[in-house]
Scaffold this motif. Sequence first.
Motif, short mmCIF file in Angstrom:
data_model
loop_
_atom_site.label_atom_id
_atom_site.label_comp_id
_atom_site.label_asym_id
_atom_site.label_seq_id
_atom_site.Cartn_x
_atom_site.Cartn_y
_atom_site.Cartn_z
N ASP A 11 0.56 -1.11 0.04
CA ASP A 11 0.02 -0.02 0.09
C ASP A 11 0.52 1.26 -0.13
OD1 ASP A 11 -2.19 -1.63 0.22
OD2 ASP A 11 -2.50 -1.23 2.37
N ALA A 12 0.45 2.07 -0.82
CA ALA A 12 1.32 3.63 -1.03
C ALA A 12 1.07 4.07 0.60
CB ALA A 12 0.84 4.04 -2.04
N ARG A 13 -0.16 3.91 1.18
CA ARG A 13 -0.21 4.60 2.45
C ARG A 13 0.53 4.29 3.52
NH1 ARG A 13 -4.99 1.70 2.46
NH2 ARG A 13 -6.13 3.08 1.28
N GLY A 14 1.33 3.35 3.22
CA GLY A 14 2.25 2.71 4.23
C GLY A 14 3.82 3.56 4.27
N TRP A 15 3.92 4.13 3.41
CA TRP A 15 5.17 4.92 3.32
C TRP A 15 5.27 5.99 4.38
CZ3 TRP A 15 9.47 2.98 0.97
CH2 TRP A 15 9.19 1.91 0.04
N GLN A 16 6.40 6.20 4.94
CA GLN A 16 6.67 7.05 6.12
C GLN A 16 8.03 8.00 5.85
OE1 GLN A 16 7.32 4.67 9.47
NE2 GLN A 16 5.31 3.79 9.52
N PHE A 17 7.87 9.33 6.07
CA PHE A 17 8.86 10.15 5.38
C PHE A 17 9.10 11.25 6.77
CE2 PHE A 17 6.58 8.92 1.82
CZ PHE A 17 7.62 8.65 0.69
N GLU A 18 10.50 11.32 7.25
CA GLU A 18 10.60 12.01 8.24
C GLU A 18 11.97 12.90 7.90
OE1 GLU A 18 11.44 9.31 11.63
OE2 GLU A 18 9.35 8.98 11.94
N VAL A 19 11.92 14.11 8.58
CA VAL A 19 12.96 15.12 8.41
C VAL A 19 13.84 15.24 9.82
CG1 VAL A 19 11.37 17.05 8.77
CG2 VAL A 19 13.67 17.51 7.57
N GLN A 20 14.88 15.24 9.94
CA GLN A 20 15.88 15.59 11.16
C GLN A 20 15.79 17.04 11.59
OE1 GLN A 20 19.67 14.09 11.31
NE2 GLN A 20 19.88 14.10 13.58
N ASP A 21 15.13 17.28 12.63
CA ASP A 21 15.37 18.72 13.22
C ASP A 21 16.81 18.97 13.71
OD1 ASP A 21 15.21 21.03 14.63
OD2 ASP A 21 13.25 20.43 15.68
N LEU A 22 17.46 19.69 12.84
CA LEU A 22 19.04 19.81 13.34
C LEU A 22 18.94 20.94 14.53
CD1 LEU A 22 20.90 19.87 9.80
CD2 LEU A 22 20.59 17.88 11.50
N SER A 23 18.03 21.67 14.77
CA SER A 23 18.06 22.65 15.72
C SER A 23 17.82 21.98 17.07
CB SER A 23 17.06 23.63 15.51
OG SER A 23 15.54 23.17 15.87
N ALA A 24 17.34 20.81 17.01
CA ALA A 24 17.12 19.92 18.30
C ALA A 24 18.49 19.78 19.15
CB ALA A 24 16.51 18.84 18.32
N SER A 25 18.47 19.52 20.64
CA SER A 25 19.85 19.23 21.36
C SER A 25 19.83 17.77 21.09
CB SER A 25 19.43 20.02 22.69
OG SER A 25 18.66 19.19 23.33
N THR A 26 19.14 17.05 20.81
CA THR A 26 19.24 15.27 20.58
C THR A 26 18.68 15.14 19.24
OG1 THR A 26 17.35 15.01 21.95
CG2 THR A 26 19.12 15.27 23.15
N GLU A 27 19.11 13.98 18.78
CA GLU A 27 18.62 13.47 17.61
C GLU A 27 17.23 13.28 17.58
OE1 GLU A 27 18.83 9.64 14.76
OE2 GLU A 27 20.59 10.15 15.91
N THR A 28 16.23 14.17 16.57
CA THR A 28 14.91 14.41 16.68
C THR A 28 14.62 14.16 15.17
OG1 THR A 28 15.02 15.60 18.62
CG2 THR A 28 12.97 15.60 17.55
N TRP A 29 13.67 13.40 15.17
CA TRP A 29 13.12 13.09 13.62
C TRP A 29 11.64 13.56 13.62
CZ3 TRP A 29 15.91 11.94 9.41
CH2 TRP A 29 17.21 11.50 9.59
N LEU A 30 11.18 14.30 12.44
CA LEU A 30 9.84 15.01 12.62
C LEU A 30 9.26 14.09 11.51
CD1 LEU A 30 10.76 18.73 13.06
CD2 LEU A 30 10.11 17.10 14.56
N ARG A 31 7.95 13.43 11.98
CA ARG A 31 7.25 12.98 10.85
C ARG A 31 6.58 13.96 9.92
NH1 ARG A 31 1.74 12.00 10.68
NH2 ARG A 31 1.29 10.24 9.36
N ILE A 32 6.57 13.83 8.75
CA ILE A 32 5.72 14.64 7.77
C ILE A 32 4.61 14.18 7.50
CG2 ILE A 32 6.08 15.90 5.40
CD1 ILE A 32 8.99 15.13 5.47
N GLY A 33 3.47 14.71 8.20
CA GLY A 33 2.00 14.33 8.17
C GLY A 33 1.35 14.56 6.94
N LEU A 34 0.00 13.89 6.98
CA LEU A 34 -1.15 14.14 6.12
C LEU A 34 -0.68 13.99 4.54
CD1 LEU A 34 -3.38 16.87 7.66
CD2 LEU A 34 -3.71 14.46 7.76
N LEU A 35 0.39 13.19 4.35
CA LEU A 35 0.73 12.96 2.99
C LEU A 35 -0.27 12.45 2.02
CD1 LEU A 35 4.44 11.84 3.17
CD2 LEU A 35 3.50 14.00 2.67
#
Length: 164
Positions: A11-35
């Motif tokens: 299913d195409a809806r099963g793909w997940q995309f995230e961007v790393q927040d380089l401004s965060a003090s620890t490794e933080t990945w942000l989900r890109i929503g409502l694709l």
Amino acid sequence: MATPGTPRPIDARGWQFEVQDLSASTETWLRIGLLTSFSHNPGENEETEETTSFDSDGFFEQDVMQRGASLSIESKYAADKTGKRDPGQAYIDDVWAYRLGVDSRNPVRWRHRSQTSWVVWDATVTPGEQGGGTTEKTSWSATITRCGKPTSVPVTPPPAGGGS
């Protein structure tokens, strides 16, 4: 009826995309929503050099000199009732899209939920158009262009308390 273990379309809806927040003090990945759709172009920015010669006996020859790839993602512009944006969309629009030069690169990762590892890219982003009509929701999109060779990392469970 397919036998167990026979490959099936995913299913195409099963793909997940995230961007790393380089401004965060620890490794933080942000989900890109409502694709609503995505397109992966593994041949984007490919460059070849023709190597046909008299010794090729009339058959075309070439060498690939550069590999590239891009992701185009489309979504609905997402915000809650207070105006707080979808974290992934907001980071792309408000932080990443304004960076220039060597600062214009940012890690992204993507995978299908059935996969056990993320594809990780160092990439640049080109924000897409936003718009809509009277009876439509506002559109949102971005094109992510890979820089350098892709890597992969295994999927790990999120830490206690959330996150990815």
